[in-house]
Design a protein around this motif. Sequence first.
Motif, PDB file in Angstrom:
ATOM      1  N   ASP A   1     -20.491   3.700  14.639  1.00 14.12           N
ATOM      2  CA  ASP A   1     -19.764   2.452  14.337  1.00 14.12           C
ATOM      3  C   ASP A   1     -19.317   2.336  12.881  1.00 14.12           C
ATOM      4  OD1 ASP A   1     -22.391   2.271  13.927  1.00 14.12           O
ATOM      5  OD2 ASP A   1     -22.716   0.301  14.842  1.00 14.12           O
ATOM      6  N   THR A   2     -19.758   3.235  12.003  1.00 11.68           N
ATOM      7  CA  THR A   2     -19.268   3.146  10.619  1.00 11.68           C
ATOM      8  C   THR A   2     -18.181   4.193  10.344  1.00 11.68           C
ATOM      9  OG1 THR A   2     -21.035   4.620   9.870  1.00 11.68           O
ATOM     10  CG2 THR A   2     -21.441   2.248   9.691  1.00 11.68           C
ATOM     11  N   LEU A   3     -17.678   4.766  11.423  1.00 14.40           N
ATOM     12  CA  LEU A   3     -16.683   5.836  11.288  1.00 14.40           C
ATOM     13  C   LEU A   3     -15.260   5.272  11.296  1.00 14.40           C
ATOM     14  CD1 LEU A   3     -16.439   8.950  11.296  1.00 14.40           C
ATOM     15  CD2 LEU A   3     -16.398   8.861  13.787  1.00 14.40           C
ATOM     16  N   HIS A   4     -14.409   5.837  10.408  1.00 13.87           N
ATOM     17  CA  HIS A   4     -12.979   5.494  10.387  1.00 13.87           C
ATOM     18  C   HIS A   4     -12.209   6.804  10.543  1.00 13.87           C
ATOM     19  CE1 HIS A   4     -14.613   1.810   8.883  1.00 13.87           C
ATOM     20  NE2 HIS A   4     -13.429   1.231   9.064  1.00 13.87           N
ATOM     21  N   ILE A   5     -11.323   6.845  11.525  1.00 16.10           N
ATOM     22  CA  ILE A   5     -10.654   8.116  11.834  1.00 16.10           C
ATOM     23  C   ILE A   5      -9.145   8.023  11.616  1.00 16.10           C
ATOM     24  CG2 ILE A   5     -10.231   9.876  13.612  1.00 16.10           C
ATOM     25  CD1 ILE A   5     -12.782   9.031  15.002  1.00 16.10           C
ATOM     26  N   THR A   6      -8.628   9.000  10.858  1.00 17.89           N
ATOM     27  CA  THR A   6      -7.179   9.187  10.749  1.00 17.89           C
ATOM     28  C   THR A   6      -6.896  10.577  11.303  1.00 17.89           C
ATOM     29  OG1 THR A   6      -7.063   7.829   8.757  1.00 17.89           O
ATOM     30  CG2 THR A   6      -5.215   9.311   9.160  1.00 17.89           C
ATOM     31  N   GLY A   7      -6.348  10.634  12.507  1.00 20.26           N
ATOM     32  CA  GLY A   7      -6.097  11.926  13.142  1.00 20.26           C
ATOM     33  C   GLY A   7      -4.677  12.395  12.882  1.00 20.26           C
ATOM     34  N   ILE A   8      -4.516  13.693  12.744  1.00 17.04           N
ATOM     35  CA  ILE A   8      -3.172  14.257  12.571  1.00 17.04           C
ATOM     36  C   ILE A   8      -2.960  15.268  13.701  1.00 17.04           C
ATOM     37  CG2 ILE A   8      -1.580  15.448  10.995  1.00 17.04           C
ATOM     38  CD1 ILE A   8      -4.323  14.239   9.155  1.00 17.04           C
ATOM     39  N   ILE A   9      -2.054  14.912  14.619  1.00 19.54           N
ATOM     40  CA  ILE A   9      -1.803  15.782  15.783  1.00 19.54           C
ATOM     41  C   ILE A   9      -0.665  16.722  15.409  1.00 19.54           C
ATOM     42  CG2 ILE A   9      -1.240  15.849  18.256  1.00 19.54           C
ATOM     43  CD1 ILE A   9      -2.357  12.999  18.435  1.00 19.54           C
ATOM     44  N   ASP A  10      -1.049  17.800  14.773  1.00 20.11           N
ATOM     45  CA  ASP A  10      -0.038  18.736  14.269  1.00 20.11           C
ATOM     46  C   ASP A  10      -0.715  20.086  14.013  1.00 20.11           C
ATOM     47  OD1 ASP A  10       2.389  19.670  13.398  1.00 20.11           O
ATOM     48  OD2 ASP A  10       2.433  18.541  11.526  1.00 20.11           O
TER      49      ASP A  10
END
Length: 340
Positions: free
Chosen positions: A147-156
Amino acid sequence: MSDFKEKNIDYKQYVVDSQLRYFKPHATKVEKSFAEEITSSLNQNSKFINPKFFYDKKGSDLFESICLLPEYYPTRTEISILKKLGHDLLLYLDEKINLVELGSGASVKTRLILDIFTKLQPKTEYFPIDISEILTESSEQLLEDYDTLHITGIIDTYEGGLEFLKTYDDKKNLILFLGSSFGNFTPDVGKLFLEKIFFTMNTGDLFLIGLDLVKDKTLLESAYDDSQGITAKFNLNVLSRINDELDADFNLNNFSHYSVYNEIDQRIEMNLKSLVSQSVIIAKCNLSLNFNKDELIHTEFSHKYHVPQIEKLLNDVGFQIKQMWLDDKEYFSLTLVSKN
Ligand SMILES: C[S@@+](CC[C@H](N)C(=O)[O-])C[C@H]1O[C@@H](n2cnc3c(N)ncnc32)[C@H](O)[C@@H]1O
């Protein structure tokens, strides 16, 4: 969450909620580059398909099934090492470090690193980079448990993702590159790729790379040609993908999975073999191909390494080796390096 310094106009941003967003290049750009790369790689005397194209939804699911096969020692062996390196890794981490992962896939192994990060930090930022849409599903699953995780995903692609991250803040990073995915590169291309990582990193950043080691040929060959035929399905699926997305007429019954270990070049060579003499049309590439009986389409290399070769490779690029871990049987390695 920090803002990007520049606008990445090549990417579309999808904000799912306050803890999850991801970036994707525009669909037309992705389709165009798939068609262009397939046109060029199949229109040669020695035909090949880049392994990054294995990973449509079905390919990613098949890869997850491969990871569970009794013959496929790399996944369980790397996990066994990750489970024991926690205490050592803590020595190199601090509260202000982001986690970046190249080829994150289902992010199963990532959990072992996230267990350490989330204990150390009140908020953890994770940047998975993967060419496959599996990234969205795996990110959502991670958020259910952290619950303390922040995700910025890059689909590339790896390269696209690394360029993208240059526009992010200057916080220290630990970059993961697991599963011996690096072994897919030929030595020359691999060296250039490591240099790209090196020059993307800031001083003090860390890089953890998992590499498979040279071992008995029978063991290696059965890992890439399992008795249930899942690896064969995975390999052949790339032809289905070309049929679906590029309007081609590959008959999958006319090709077979063909994988061998080349002891001189220390690599598994995975191919698709044409079982008959045949023609194939790929409409969206404007391409008509002829195959001789037994002609090969090369689909993947998986290089294996000796420990001194790994040390030399990383040292030559300029990394400083912090620590290397092996499993008891010395099947697989994890190496932590820094840029000083
Ligand atoms: C062999 S799997 C490894 C997955 C996971 N890291 C593991 O160790 O189990 C390779 C992953 O990298 C992704 N991938 C392969 N080639 C890529 C490329 N050129 N750029 C970005 N992602 C890529 C695939 O979609 C897949 O999820």
